[in-house]
Motif scaffolding. Structure first.
Motif, PDB file in Angstrom:
ATOM      1  N   ASP A  68      35.756  36.045  33.461  1.00 48.59           N
ATOM      2  CA  ASP A  68      36.916  36.876  32.387  1.00 48.59           C
ATOM      3  C   ASP A  68      37.873  37.616  33.148  1.00 48.59           C
ATOM      4  O   ASP A  68      39.005  37.633  32.578  1.00 48.59           O
ATOM      5  N   LYS A  69      37.492  38.037  34.328  1.00 50.59           N
ATOM      6  CA  LYS A  69      38.551  38.749  35.120  1.00 50.59           C
ATOM      7  C   LYS A  69      39.626  37.825  35.489  1.00 50.59           C
ATOM      8  O   LYS A  69      40.547  38.181  35.387  1.00 50.59           O
ATOM      9  N   MET A  70      39.295  36.769  35.969  1.00 48.16           N
ATOM     10  CA  MET A  70      40.253  35.686  36.466  1.00 48.16           C
ATOM     11  C   MET A  70      40.988  35.145  35.308  1.00 48.16           C
ATOM     12  O   MET A  70      42.475  35.282  35.464  1.00 48.16           O
ATOM     13  N   MET A  71      40.732  35.151  34.255  1.00 43.74           N
ATOM     14  CA  MET A  71      41.411  34.668  33.059  1.00 43.74           C
ATOM     15  C   MET A  71      42.555  35.760  32.786  1.00 43.74           C
ATOM     16  O   MET A  71      43.633  35.434  32.367  1.00 43.74           O
ATOM     17  N   ALA A  72      41.870  37.182  32.919  1.00 44.64           N
ATOM     18  CA  ALA A  72      42.855  38.244  32.443  1.00 44.64           C
ATOM     19  C   ALA A  72      43.884  38.176  33.449  1.00 44.64           C
ATOM     20  O   ALA A  72      45.251  38.431  33.275  1.00 44.64           O
ATOM     21  N   ILE A  73      43.813  38.019  34.631  1.00 44.09           N
ATOM     22  CA  ILE A  73      44.637  38.010  35.815  1.00 44.09           C
ATOM     23  C   ILE A  73      45.536  37.070  35.615  1.00 44.09           C
ATOM     24  O   ILE A  73      46.856  37.269  35.705  1.00 44.09           O
ATOM     25  N   ILE A  74      45.300  35.784  35.442  1.00 42.94           N
ATOM     26  CA  ILE A  74      46.143  34.676  34.994  1.00 42.94           C
ATOM     27  C   ILE A  74      47.103  35.005  33.883  1.00 42.94           C
ATOM     28  O   ILE A  74      48.234  34.639  34.032  1.00 42.94           O
ATOM     29  N   LYS A  75      46.606  35.342  32.879  1.00 45.88           N
ATOM     30  CA  LYS A  75      47.328  35.665  31.758  1.00 45.88           C
ATOM     31  C   LYS A  75      48.226  36.615  31.914  1.00 45.88           C
ATOM     32  O   LYS A  75      49.465  36.707  31.918  1.00 45.88           O
ATOM     33  N   LYS A  76      48.160  37.737  32.764  1.00 45.43           N
ATOM     34  CA  LYS A  76      48.962  38.585  33.176  1.00 45.43           C
ATOM     35  C   LYS A  76      50.120  38.256  34.106  1.00 45.43           C
ATOM     36  O   LYS A  76      51.035  38.360  33.812  1.00 45.43           O
ATOM     37  N   VAL A  77      49.648  37.322  35.049  1.00 46.11           N
ATOM     38  CA  VAL A  77      50.400  36.780  36.144  1.00 46.11           C
ATOM     39  C   VAL A  77      51.532  35.716  35.578  1.00 46.11           C
ATOM     40  O   VAL A  77      52.654  35.647  35.697  1.00 46.11           O
ATOM     41  N   THR A  78      50.958  35.161  34.728  1.00 48.38           N
ATOM     42  CA  THR A  78      51.918  34.107  33.874  1.00 48.38           C
ATOM     43  C   THR A  78      52.607  34.754  32.598  1.00 48.38           C
ATOM     44  O   THR A  78      53.306  33.747  31.943  1.00 48.38           O
TER      45      THR A  78
END
Ligand SMILES: C[S@@+](CC[C@H](N)C(=O)[O-])C[C@H]1O[C@@H](n2cnc3c(N)ncnc32)[C@H](O)[C@@H]1O
Length: 180
Positions: free
Chosen positions: A46-56
């Motif tokens: 969940d943490k990595m998905m949130a990071i990816i969404k933020k960065v992209t």
């Protein structure tokens, strides 16, 4: 009669040994070609998905890949988050199991598993790369990614960082990189 039981016992023991050897080789060999099988926790995913969404910045239709996709949990999470999701996994049992999970989740056509050695794969078409590697592959992988990724592509490393490449961000033990 005892002969039949003896032969059946021998055949059964032989098949069991063979199955054990195949199992040890398929799960043991990746320790030398990449990282041993271990799974990312739900919290970490969940943490990595949130990071990816933020960065992209929530861009849709991007192509993402999990290098060493294990049981497919990250590939599935990527597909559920609207990425065209790929997983590269060398272990045939895990690749097969992941495909079953993808079908059961109704994600056929959105998530794809490739039974492949990541060192022979080409990463140039991926916008996002995720990996949960191990320290002794990070230098070689860093080199490969830097030479193949297009500028702007994002790499998310779970737990192990690259030795030279400077991250653009870090959240706990999740490292974020961007290709130039
Ligand atoms: C630490 S696990 C990560 C699993 C998954 N990505 C996760 O985070 O839950 C590493 C995976 O990489 C796979 N692997 C190791 N060497 C590989 C190689 N050369 N090519 C493709 N997959 C490899 C292993 O079989 C294992 O499933």
């Amino acid at each position: 009669m005892t002969d039949i039981f003896f032969y059946l016992y021998m055949i059964f023991s032989l098949l069991l040994c063979l199955a054990l050897i195949i199992f040890i080789v398929t799960f043991g060999a990746p320790m030398f070609t990449g990282a041993p099988f271990a799974v990312s926790s739900r919290f970490k995913i969940d943490k990595m998905m949130a990071i990816i969404k933020k960065v992209t910045m929530g861009r849709k239709g991007l192509t993402a890949v999990d290098l060493g996709s294990g049981d497919g949990r990250i590939t599935i999470a990527l597909a559920k988050n609207d990425f065209i999701a790929h997983g590269i996994e060398v272990n045939p049992f895990l690749a097969w199991y992941s495909k079953i999970k993808i079908k059961a989740a109704g994600l056929k056509g959105k998530a794809f598993i490739h039974r492949e050695n990541l060192w022979k794969s080409d990463f140039s078409n991926y916008n996002v790369v995720i990996l949960f590697g191990v320290f002794y592959i990070m230098a070689k992988l860093e080199k490969k990614l830097l030479s193949e990724l297009k500028p702007g592509s994002i790499v998310i490393c779970n737990h192990f960082a690259f030795p030279i490449w400077k991250p653009i961000g870090q959240e706990g033990d999740v490292y974020i990189y961007q290709a130039k």
